[in-house]
Every structure is written in structure tokens, then in C-alpha cells.
Motif scaffolding. Structure first.
Motif, PDB file in Angstrom:
ATOM      1  N   ALA A   1       0.823  -1.209   0.000  1.00 26.45           N
ATOM      2  CA  ALA A   1       0.000   0.000   0.000  1.00 26.45           C
ATOM      3  C   ALA A   1       0.858   1.260   0.000  1.00 26.45           C
ATOM      4  CB  ALA A   1      -0.930  -0.009   1.213  1.00 26.45           C
ATOM      5  N   THR A   2       1.964   1.238   0.745  1.00 25.14           N
ATOM      6  CA  THR A   2       2.841   2.405   0.816  1.00 25.14           C
ATOM      7  C   THR A   2       3.462   2.705  -0.539  1.00 25.14           C
ATOM      8  OG1 THR A   2       3.330   2.072   3.157  1.00 25.14           O
ATOM      9  CG2 THR A   2       4.942   3.325   1.882  1.00 25.14           C
ATOM     10  N   VAL A   3       3.924   1.679  -1.226  1.00 24.54           N
ATOM     11  CA  VAL A   3       4.500   1.897  -2.555  1.00 24.54           C
ATOM     12  C   VAL A   3       3.452   2.490  -3.491  1.00 24.54           C
ATOM     13  CG1 VAL A   3       5.428   0.732  -4.594  1.00 24.54           C
ATOM     14  CG2 VAL A   3       6.285   0.129  -2.323  1.00 24.54           C
ATOM     15  N   GLU A   4       2.240   1.954  -3.452  1.00 27.05           N
ATOM     16  CA  GLU A   4       1.185   2.504  -4.308  1.00 27.05           C
ATOM     17  C   GLU A   4       0.875   3.958  -3.948  1.00 27.05           C
ATOM     18  OE1 GLU A   4      -2.102   0.348  -6.215  1.00 27.05           O
ATOM     19  OE2 GLU A   4      -1.943  -0.984  -4.478  1.00 27.05           O
ATOM     20  N   LEU A   5       0.721   4.232  -2.655  1.00 25.04           N
ATOM     21  CA  LEU A   5       0.375   5.585  -2.220  1.00 25.04           C
ATOM     22  C   LEU A   5       1.465   6.589  -2.570  1.00 25.04           C
ATOM     23  CD1 LEU A   5      -1.124   4.733   1.288  1.00 25.04           C
ATOM     24  CD2 LEU A   5      -2.392   5.598  -0.698  1.00 25.04           C
ATOM     25  N   CYS A   6       2.722   6.178  -2.407  1.00 24.35           N
ATOM     26  CA  CYS A   6       3.838   7.091  -2.657  1.00 24.35           C
ATOM     27  C   CYS A   6       4.122   7.268  -4.138  1.00 24.35           C
ATOM     28  CB  CYS A   6       5.088   6.605  -1.933  1.00 24.35           C
ATOM     29  SG  CYS A   6       4.969   6.748  -0.124  1.00 24.35           S
ATOM     30  N   GLN A   7       3.505   6.417  -4.967  1.00 22.12           N
ATOM     31  CA  GLN A   7       3.670   6.555  -6.407  1.00 22.12           C
ATOM     32  C   GLN A   7       2.385   7.043  -7.071  1.00 22.12           C
ATOM     33  OE1 GLN A   7       5.251   2.774  -7.804  1.00 22.12           O
ATOM     34  NE2 GLN A   7       7.299   3.264  -7.066  1.00 22.12           N
ATOM     35  N   GLY A   8       1.515   7.659  -6.258  1.00 24.82           N
ATOM     36  CA  GLY A   8       0.343   8.321  -6.814  1.00 24.82           C
ATOM     37  C   GLY A   8      -0.925   7.511  -6.869  1.00 24.82           C
ATOM     38  N   GLY A   9      -0.987   6.376  -6.149  1.00 25.29           N
ATOM     39  CA  GLY A   9      -2.198   5.560  -6.141  1.00 25.29           C
ATOM     40  C   GLY A   9      -3.354   6.251  -5.443  1.00 25.29           C
ATOM     41  N   ASP A  10      -4.577   5.851  -5.811  1.00 28.19           N
ATOM     42  CA  ASP A  10      -5.781   6.418  -5.199  1.00 28.19           C
ATOM     43  C   ASP A  10      -5.862   6.010  -3.737  1.00 28.19           C
ATOM     44  OD1 ASP A  10      -8.557   7.491  -5.058  1.00 28.19           O
ATOM     45  OD2 ASP A  10      -9.049   5.356  -4.862  1.00 28.19           O
ATOM     46  N   ALA A  11      -5.800   6.983  -2.835  1.00 29.63           N
ATOM     47  CA  ALA A  11      -5.727   6.693  -1.400  1.00 29.63           C
ATOM     48  C   ALA A  11      -6.945   5.917  -0.920  1.00 29.63           C
ATOM     49  CB  ALA A  11      -5.573   7.991  -0.610  1.00 29.63           C
ATOM     50  N   HIS A  12      -8.113   6.295  -1.360  1.00 31.34           N
ATOM     51  CA  HIS A  12      -9.341   5.642  -0.882  1.00 31.34           C
ATOM     52  C   HIS A  12      -9.318   4.148  -1.220  1.00 31.34           C
ATOM     53  CE1 HIS A  12     -13.566   5.251   0.257  1.00 31.34           C
ATOM     54  NE2 HIS A  12     -13.749   4.555  -0.874  1.00 31.34           N
ATOM     55  N   GLY A  13      -9.062   3.825  -2.482  1.00 30.52           N
ATOM     56  CA  GLY A  13      -9.070   2.434  -2.896  1.00 30.52           C
ATOM     57  C   GLY A  13      -7.947   1.629  -2.287  1.00 30.52           C
ATOM     58  N   VAL A  14      -6.742   2.214  -2.226  1.00 32.05           N
ATOM     59  CA  VAL A  14      -5.575   1.507  -1.691  1.00 32.05           C
ATOM     60  C   VAL A  14      -5.766   1.188  -0.213  1.00 32.05           C
ATOM     61  CG1 VAL A  14      -3.119   1.707  -1.149  1.00 32.05           C
ATOM     62  CG2 VAL A  14      -3.961   2.453  -3.381  1.00 32.05           C
ATOM     63  N   VAL A  15      -6.152   2.187   0.565  1.00 34.43           N
ATOM     64  CA  VAL A  15      -6.284   1.995   2.013  1.00 34.43           C
ATOM     65  C   VAL A  15      -7.434   1.045   2.338  1.00 34.43           C
ATOM     66  CG1 VAL A  15      -6.739   3.134   4.219  1.00 34.43           C
ATOM     67  CG2 VAL A  15      -5.254   4.242   2.525  1.00 34.43           C
ATOM     68  N   ASN A  16      -8.571   1.243   1.712  1.00 40.49           N
ATOM     69  CA  ASN A  16      -9.721   0.385   1.999  1.00 40.49           C
ATOM     70  C   ASN A  16      -9.437  -1.081   1.690  1.00 40.49           C
ATOM     71  OD1 ASN A  16     -11.142   2.571   2.869  1.00 40.49           O
ATOM     72  ND2 ASN A  16     -12.589   2.626   1.166  1.00 40.49           N
ATOM     73  N   GLU A  17      -8.792  -1.343   0.565  1.00 41.83           N
ATOM     74  CA  GLU A  17      -8.524  -2.746   0.222  1.00 41.83           C
ATOM     75  C   GLU A  17      -7.470  -3.337   1.158  1.00 41.83           C
ATOM     76  OE1 GLU A  17      -7.385  -5.670  -3.519  1.00 41.83           O
ATOM     77  OE2 GLU A  17      -8.160  -3.652  -3.920  1.00 41.83           O
ATOM     78  N   ALA A  18      -6.495  -2.545   1.548  1.00 45.26           N
ATOM     79  CA  ALA A  18      -5.480  -3.040   2.478  1.00 45.26           C
ATOM     80  C   ALA A  18      -6.113  -3.424   3.817  1.00 45.26           C
ATOM     81  CB  ALA A  18      -4.401  -1.977   2.683  1.00 45.26           C
ATOM     82  N   VAL A  19      -6.966  -2.566   4.347  1.00 44.13           N
ATOM     83  CA  VAL A  19      -7.632  -2.838   5.629  1.00 44.13           C
ATOM     84  C   VAL A  19      -8.537  -4.059   5.503  1.00 44.13           C
ATOM     85  CG1 VAL A  19      -9.266  -1.934   7.327  1.00 44.13           C
ATOM     86  CG2 VAL A  19      -7.481  -0.439   6.384  1.00 44.13           C
ATOM     87  N   ALA A  20      -9.288  -4.141   4.428  1.00 43.46           N
ATOM     88  CA  ALA A  20     -10.190  -5.273   4.231  1.00 43.46           C
ATOM     89  C   ALA A  20      -9.414  -6.578   4.147  1.00 43.46           C
ATOM     90  CB  ALA A  20     -11.016  -5.072   2.962  1.00 43.46           C
TER      91      ALA A  20
END
Length: 420
Positions: free
Chosen positions: A80-99
Motif C-alpha cells: 500500500a505504501t508503494v502505491e500511495l507514494c507513487q500516486g495511487g488512489d488513497a481511498h481504494g488503496v487503504v480500503n482494500e489493504a484494511v479489508a
């Protein structure tokens, strides 16, 4: 079983970081991800990007952790951190990681922590990521490479490793036309390079076998043999078959030899797809007694340290202990390959290694062992080959930092040998 590309990437990360398996070993088992080909390709890409950025991801996350969570949770945070730091959509990345964390019996209790940490990473992580250095190679590899090539060169290699690798293709004919058709670039040595290919099997020309995937560096050794039409050539350690395809496309009578029946399945598949032919033999190369051949290609088993830009899992799984045994095997294979040649035949020796012990030093030792053996210095006078790629012994030394502005190339050493 995986239902999304991110879940597939986490499975791959677990196999590498918990089980010590190389991604290249998971080609068949990746079918178990239950993803369609496009999503499997995305899972692979996400896993590769996470492995390249592992050091940076850990440094970004560390200040937000009171204690280190289990590896499965750390891998979720890393991805998730790599995705977020490379411009990934925060809502989708965080929600799927938590789920994902909450679905696991052993990880469910960490759902709140993962949510809190990743919300902070989404806000602060990209700026921290940009400030962090390019990840270093592990000490067991960085130290000998620095001794061989110097610290500045190793740092340049690491920068290319971190940037990742484009996709190179060897085409049967008219590389310029295929570069234009696929929206790629024609490299000076004749390979076609694609920077954002997507799903490889969906590209024009794949099903018809008009081309095959082969790094530009890996495509050069066979070209050092020159015209091969009508020659009998042994590809001594053939799998996965890129050099076999080159030789067959050039009109050689090819014998593709490998000890692994499983790996030779890829050779059979590639030959069938491209409509090329070769005799495929499963056997121990050291016990093989065929020939004699006009030429032998020995792409010897090695540390594969030249391929890290495409295989960032390699330095995380290997520890360097096996290199001594590989060096002994390379020497034995080289000696045996010479016995399979016709008088005046040529032995093409190469390794996808950055370590001189597996390249230049092997040739130096072979010349000392075999009277009359010599390097053919003009073998690699090829279009696009830069003068500074040539090694002092008459071979060719390629490094990832060459063509850095184009995306680099694999590390390779190659030399063409003959007697007399």
C-alpha cells in the motif's frame, strides 16, 4: 485464493519474503491466483514495484509503528505504501489493504492499526519517499561489485535497478516496422523496446510468433556468432529458449539441451508459437556426448546478478553462498563444451552476471587450462555496440547503467572462443 490484483501481489510477496522463492519459480503456480491474464500481469507488476521499493517503504512506515507487526501485515503496509507514494488512489488503496488484513484470522486484529498508519502515509508518505535514497543492494553483493566496478558505478546500477525495466523484444524480421507498430523504440543493437507494454500476450504479433521477449543484452551473444545458416549449433543450457529461437530463426540446425524438463516446456511452447524448429533434449550437459558441432552456445548457470532490474526478488532470496559452486560448474561446463566442437568450431560463453569471477575470470582461467584456445576479438563488432563495452580480453562486458537514459540493460559478459 486471490480475487484481486492486490491480493495476488500479496501472495507473491509472501512467497518471496516468507518462503524464499523466486518469482521466476512461480510462473506456473501463479495460475492459482484465480485472476484473468490482465489482472495476473498487474499483480506481478505490483509485486515487482513493491520489491524494488521495499527499503523505501519500510523507512516511510517505520515512524508510525510502535512495534513491528507480523510479516503478512508488513507486506500489506509495504504494498500500500508503494502505491500511495507513487500516486495511487488513497481511498481504494487503504480500503482494500484494511479489508485484506481483517479477512485473515491471524491478521484481523491489526485492521485498525493498518488503517491509521496508511492514512498517515497517504498524507505524508510521498514527500518522505522523494527524499529517501535509492535502495542499496545487499552487502554480500554490493561489496564485490564495488571492488570490481567502483562505488559510483554501483550507485548508477542501483538507480537503474530501482527504475525498473522496459520490455525488449527480438523480432524475426523488420524490427523498425515492429517498433513503429507496437509504439516502441528501435534500439541501436536491433532490439525493440517497449516502455509500457501491458499484457504481453495481448500484443500484436504474439500469437503469430513474430517476436519473443528477450532483453537487449541477452540478444547480443548469439549475434557474435555471425551467419549461422546451415551450421550445427548446440544451445547447451537452453531454457527458457531465447537463444535457441535466435539460432533457429537464423537458419541453424539447433539442438536445445537442458537438464530441466520443466524449464524445457517453455522452449517447446516458444518454438511452437514462433513456428521455429530445434531438437530439444533433456539431459545433464556435463554428460552429453552429442555432436561434434560447428558452434556451442554456453549461457552458463550463474548468479543472475545482471538481471536484478527485472528480478528485484533475486538479492532478497539469494545470499551469495552458492556462487562458489556455480563458478566450479561454469568451468566444468566450459571444459566439456570444448570437447563437443568440430575442429575450428566456436564456443560462445556468456553469463548474465555482474561478477567478474563468473565472466572475465572464467575466460582467463580457461585460456590458461587449454593450450591453443583463444578469444576471437572481432566477434562483437556489431551495430550499436559501444567501444567502452569491450573487455580487455576481447569479450564484451555489459552493465545495467549502460543506456541508463533508455532504461538500461541486463548485466552480461560474453566471449567467443576457438582453438588455433
Amino acid at each position: 485464493m486471490a480475487a484481486t490484483a492486490r491480493a495476488g501481489a500479496l501472495w507473491l510477496l509472501g512467497q518471496v519474503l516468507a518462503e524464499g522463492r523466486l518469482l521466476s519459480e512461480l510462473t506456473g503456480t501463479a495460475q492459482h491466483l484465480r485472476l484473468d491474464p490482465a489482472e495476473r500481469a498487474r499483480a506481478q507488476r505490483l509485486a515487482l514495484e513493491t520489491l524494488r521499493g521495499l527499503e523505501k517503504a519500510d523507512r516511510v512506515v517505520k515512524p508510525y509503528l510502535r512495534k513491528m507487526p507480523p510479516l503478512a501485515v508488513r507486506n500489506v503496509l509495504r504494498l500500500a505504501t508503494v502505491e500511495l507514494c507513487q500516486g495511487g488512489d488513497a481511498h481504494g488503496v487503504v480500503n482494500e489493504a484494511v479489508a485484506h488484513v481483517r479477512r485473515g484470522k491471524r491478521t484481523a486484529a491489526y485492521g485498525g492499526m493498518v488503517n491509521a498508519v496508511l492514512r498517515k502515509v497517504a498524507l505524508e508518505g510521498p514527500a518522505k519517499w522523494a527524499e529517501l535514497r535509492v535502495p542499496h543492494l545487499p552487502k554480500w553483493l554490493r561489496q564485490p561489485l564495488a571492488e570490481a566496478w567502483g562505488g559510483a558505478t554501483v550507485a548508477a546500477m542501483e538507480a537503474v535497478h530501482f527504475a525498473g525495466a522496459p520490455l525488449d523484444l527480438t523480432v524475426k524480421s523488420d524490427a523498425r516496422e515492429w517498433a513503429a507498430r507496437l509504439g516502441g523504440a528501435l534500439l541501436p543493437t536491433g532490439s525493440v523496446r517497449l516502455t509500457a507494454p501491458g499484457q504481453v500476450s495481448a500484443l500484436p504479433g504474439f500469437e503469430r510468433g513474430d517476436w519473443w521477449v528477450q532483453d537487449a543484452a541477452a540478444a547480443l551473444p548469439v549475434r557474435g556468432l555471425g551467419e549461422v545458416a546451415g551450421l550445427s549449433v548446440l544451445d547447451m543450457c537452453a531454457a527458457p529458449g531465447g537463444k535457441t529461437l535466435q539460432l533457429a530463426a537464423g537458419g541453424a540446425d539447433v539442438t536445445a539441451l537442458d537438464i530441466s524438463e520443466g524449464r524445457l516446456a517453455r522452449v517447446h511452447e516458444n518454438l511452437a508459437r514462433t513456428g521455429l524448429s530445434a531438437a530439444v533434449v533433456t539431459a545433464d550437459a556435463l554428460a552429453f556426448a552429442g555432436g561434434p558441432f560447428d558452434a556451442v552456445v554456453l549461457d552458463a548457470p550463474c548468479s543472475a546478478t545482471g538481471t536484478i532490474r527485472r528480478h528485484p526478488d533475486l538479492p532478497l532470496v539469494q545470499r551469495g553462498e552458492a556462487i562458489g559452486g556455480l563458478i566450479e560448474l561454469q568451468a566444468a561446463l566450459l571444459d566439456h563444451a570444448l570437447t563437443l566442437l568440430k575442429p575450428g568450431g566456436r564456443l560462445l560463453y556468456c553469463t548474465c552476471s555482474l561478477l567478474p569471477d563468473e565472466g572475465e575470470c572464467q575466460i582467463e582461467a580457461a585460456l590458461a587450462r587449454h593450450e591453443g584456445l583463444r578469444v576471437m576479438p572481432g566477434a562483437f563488432d556489431l551495430p550499436g555496440v559501444a567501444p567502452d563495452w569491450r573487455s580487455d580480453d576481447g569479450g564484451l562486458r555489459l552493465r545495467p547503467d549502460y543506456w541508463a537514459e533508455r532504461g538500461g540493460m541486463d548485466g552480461f559478459y560474453m566471449a567467443c572462443l576457438t582453438r588455433g
